[in-house]
Scaffold this motif. Sequence first.
Motif, mmCIF file in Angstrom:
data_model
loop_
_atom_site.group_PDB
_atom_site.id
_atom_site.type_symbol
_atom_site.label_atom_id
_atom_site.label_comp_id
_atom_site.label_asym_id
_atom_site.label_seq_id
_atom_site.Cartn_x
_atom_site.Cartn_y
_atom_site.Cartn_z
ATOM 1 N N TYR A 37 0.845 -1.175 0.000
ATOM 2 C CA TYR A 37 0.000 0.000 0.000
ATOM 3 C C TYR A 37 0.893 1.242 0.000
ATOM 4 N N PRO A 38 0.461 2.335 -0.630
ATOM 5 C CA PRO A 38 1.240 3.575 -0.516
ATOM 6 C C PRO A 38 1.281 4.022 0.942
ATOM 7 N N LEU A 39 2.426 4.506 1.383
ATOM 8 C CA LEU A 39 2.588 4.870 2.796
ATOM 9 C C LEU A 39 1.624 5.967 3.221
ATOM 10 N N GLU A 40 1.282 6.851 2.275
ATOM 11 C CA GLU A 40 0.382 7.940 2.629
ATOM 12 C C GLU A 40 -1.036 7.446 2.931
ATOM 13 N N ALA A 41 -1.342 6.191 2.610
ATOM 14 C CA ALA A 41 -2.651 5.622 2.944
ATOM 15 C C ALA A 41 -2.772 5.322 4.439
ATOM 16 N N ASN A 42 -1.625 5.247 5.142
ATOM 17 C CA ASN A 42 -1.607 5.053 6.600
ATOM 18 C C ASN A 42 -2.351 3.786 7.044
ATOM 19 N N ILE A 43 -2.257 2.739 6.238
ATOM 20 C CA ILE A 43 -2.939 1.483 6.562
ATOM 21 C C ILE A 43 -2.396 0.897 7.863
ATOM 22 N N CYS A 44 -1.065 0.921 7.994
ATOM 23 C CA CYS A 44 -0.440 0.339 9.185
ATOM 24 C C CYS A 44 -0.827 1.117 10.444
ATOM 25 N N ASN A 45 -0.877 2.442 10.327
ATOM 26 C CA ASN A 45 -1.290 3.251 11.474
ATOM 27 C C ASN A 45 -2.717 2.932 11.881
ATOM 28 N N HIS A 46 -3.569 2.687 10.902
ATOM 29 C CA HIS A 46 -4.965 2.356 11.191
ATOM 30 C C HIS A 46 -5.042 1.044 11.964
ATOM 31 N N VAL A 47 -4.274 0.044 11.522
ATOM 32 C CA VAL A 47 -4.264 -1.250 12.224
ATOM 33 C C VAL A 47 -3.799 -1.074 13.659
ATOM 34 N N SER A 48 -2.734 -0.312 13.863
ATOM 35 C CA SER A 48 -2.197 -0.146 15.218
ATOM 36 C C SER A 48 -3.185 0.610 16.107
ATOM 37 N N GLN A 49 -3.902 1.582 15.541
ATOM 38 C CA GLN A 49 -4.896 2.314 16.331
ATOM 39 C C GLN A 49 -6.085 1.424 16.696
ATOM 40 N N MET A 50 -6.484 0.570 15.761
ATOM 41 C CA MET A 50 -7.578 -0.367 16.048
ATOM 42 C C MET A 50 -7.158 -1.366 17.133
ATOM 43 N N ALA A 51 -5.878 -1.728 17.153
ATOM 44 C CA ALA A 51 -5.373 -2.598 18.228
ATOM 45 C C ALA A 51 -5.361 -1.848 19.559
ATOM 46 N N LEU A 52 -4.952 -0.577 19.516
ATOM 47 C CA LEU A 52 -4.846 0.213 20.741
ATOM 48 C C LEU A 52 -6.204 0.377 21.429
ATOM 49 N N VAL A 53 -7.242 0.664 20.665
ATOM 50 C CA VAL A 53 -8.554 0.852 21.290
ATOM 51 C C VAL A 53 -9.097 -0.464 21.860
ATOM 52 N N ARG A 54 -8.488 -1.577 21.463
ATOM 53 C CA ARG A 54 -8.874 -2.886 22.002
ATOM 54 C C ARG A 54 -7.947 -3.340 23.122
ATOM 55 N N GLY A 55 -7.015 -2.455 23.536
ATOM 56 C CA GLY A 55 -6.181 -2.756 24.692
ATOM 57 C C GLY A 55 -4.810 -3.317 24.401
ATOM 58 N N LEU A 56 -4.287 -3.109 23.182
ATOM 59 C CA LEU A 56 -3.000 -3.697 22.793
ATOM 60 C C LEU A 56 -2.109 -2.649 22.153
ATOM 61 N N ILE A 57 -0.860 -2.568 22.622
ATOM 62 C CA ILE A 57 0.138 -1.674 22.022
ATOM 63 C C ILE A 57 1.004 -2.458 21.051
ATOM 64 N N VAL A 58 1.005 -2.038 19.784
ATOM 65 C CA VAL A 58 1.942 -2.540 18.777
ATOM 66 C C VAL A 58 2.575 -1.318 18.123
ATOM 67 N N ARG A 59 3.533 -1.549 17.220
ATOM 68 C CA ARG A 59 4.231 -0.410 16.624
ATOM 69 C C ARG A 59 4.108 -0.427 15.107
ATOM 70 N N PRO A 60 3.544 0.637 14.515
ATOM 71 C CA PRO A 60 3.507 0.709 13.056
ATOM 72 C C PRO A 60 4.867 1.130 12.516
ATOM 73 N N ALA A 61 5.295 0.482 11.437
ATOM 74 C CA ALA A 61 6.575 0.814 10.814
ATOM 75 C C ALA A 61 6.399 0.734 9.306
ATOM 76 N N GLY A 62 5.925 1.814 8.728
ATOM 77 C CA GLY A 62 5.664 1.803 7.293
ATOM 78 C C GLY A 62 4.470 0.919 7.000
ATOM 79 N N ASN A 63 4.699 -0.208 6.362
ATOM 80 C CA ASN A 63 3.645 -1.186 6.103
ATOM 81 C C ASN A 63 3.853 -2.465 6.905
ATOM 82 N N VAL A 64 4.492 -2.330 8.049
ATOM 83 C CA VAL A 64 4.725 -3.472 8.931
ATOM 84 C C VAL A 64 4.238 -3.123 10.332
#
Length: 458
Positions: free
Chosen positions: A396-423
């Motif tokens: 995905y293009p980085l400007e789509a912020n797909i990875c950030n979206h996944v990490s935020q969805m994890a955070l609101v469910r009680g889990l901290i992960v780290r977005p790194a580009g598309n990983v």
Amino acid sequence: MSLSDQAILEQLQALDRMHHLHPFTDPQAVKKAAPFVIEQAKGAYITGQEIRLLDAMAGLGCVNIGYGREEMADVAAEAIRTLSYYHSFSAVSNPYAAALAGKIAALAPGDLNKVFFANSGSEANETLMKLAYLYWRRKGRPNKRILISREYSYHGSTLATTRLNGNRPMIEDFGLDGGADVIKAISPFWYRCGGDLEPEEFGVHAAKEIEKKILAAGADNVAAVIAEPVQGTMGAVVPPQSYWPEVARICKEHDVLLIADEVVTGFGRTGNWFAQETFGFQADMMTLAKGLSSGYAPISASVVSDEIADVIEGQSGVLQHGFTTSGHPLASALALKNIEIIGTEDHVTRVRTDIGPYFAKALKSLEDHPLVGEVRVSGLIAGIELAKDKETREQYPLEANICNHVSQMALVRGLIVRPAGNVVVLCPPFVITHAEIDFMVGVMRDALDETYKAIHQS
């Protein structure tokens, strides 16, 4: 300090927003929303503003033994009472630093027996850059000044180490491009760079690309290759097993030093005390930091082989390098206790034979998700690679912020992960349990599902 009083919390947030310049943070984001204030932590969990979160990143991949260990607090108190500070300049030492140097040497692979203490991984890597230059100058080969690092690498934030990084914004934002003394080779990142090659074929290919850089620059001009055994910060890039033995062979053949940046991987992260053991190679120098004290105090170590130490120490004259808090008594005492805990609780074996394999199997189950290209795991470090097209491995293009979206969805469910580009990177404490891993994988699947749904609704 208790944050149960809303007025106190808001006062602290206001002070922070006015006066605290945060690392790796968009200042505009802090202006728009108050910072999240962490108040306490225990085991694998952090708590702030009455929200409890499972920390699948162990801080920044450093809290190996888990948060809030009482025995660490006891050691810290005793060290401060006994010797709150003294420097290690001019042949002065303290009991904790001396014992810690010996402990590191006893655990380290091969003849890595000489230890220099600093305060961060950045300082440790910069120390080894300078010691590599000093070594070659004292060998009568001052032209050996070029350093080879790799794309997707991370070695620190000081002026010198930033130029080693494979993170373009870190270099470009400060105008640090230019100069021929740092050369980048490709990363052993099969998923993105491997093309039609099988992973083990690509491992050898990526190693030989380093050799091409050495030959193009001239081996008489190359001081060292510096590389992380697993490239953690930029996406948990786990190399093929064929890669590291070939890199070590190439460096030895061309008389180039090999520096292993084990800031993340040191002290059990990959299922051995050091990742050199996991991947079957021996470096001439290595750096340690995060797991050295499990983040309980700032401390790092630069470790060099006997041969390098003999050359550096073979001539009289002051070693013109050091830090005010090198070998600080408190940090050294905490690091010693941390290593003791890792050993007595047998965390390294547990990562290799129990919790690590369980972690890998659980996360690998996510590879059936339409958003997941691959899951890379080594011990207790993992990267979930997101893919737009699983067949072609298109990102995905980085400007789509797909990875950030996944990490935020994890955070609101009680889990901290780290977005790194598309990983999505995960690097949990060693004390994490099977049940907590099950929770982690369940949350990740829900976060991926919600993100996939959002993509296809837009």
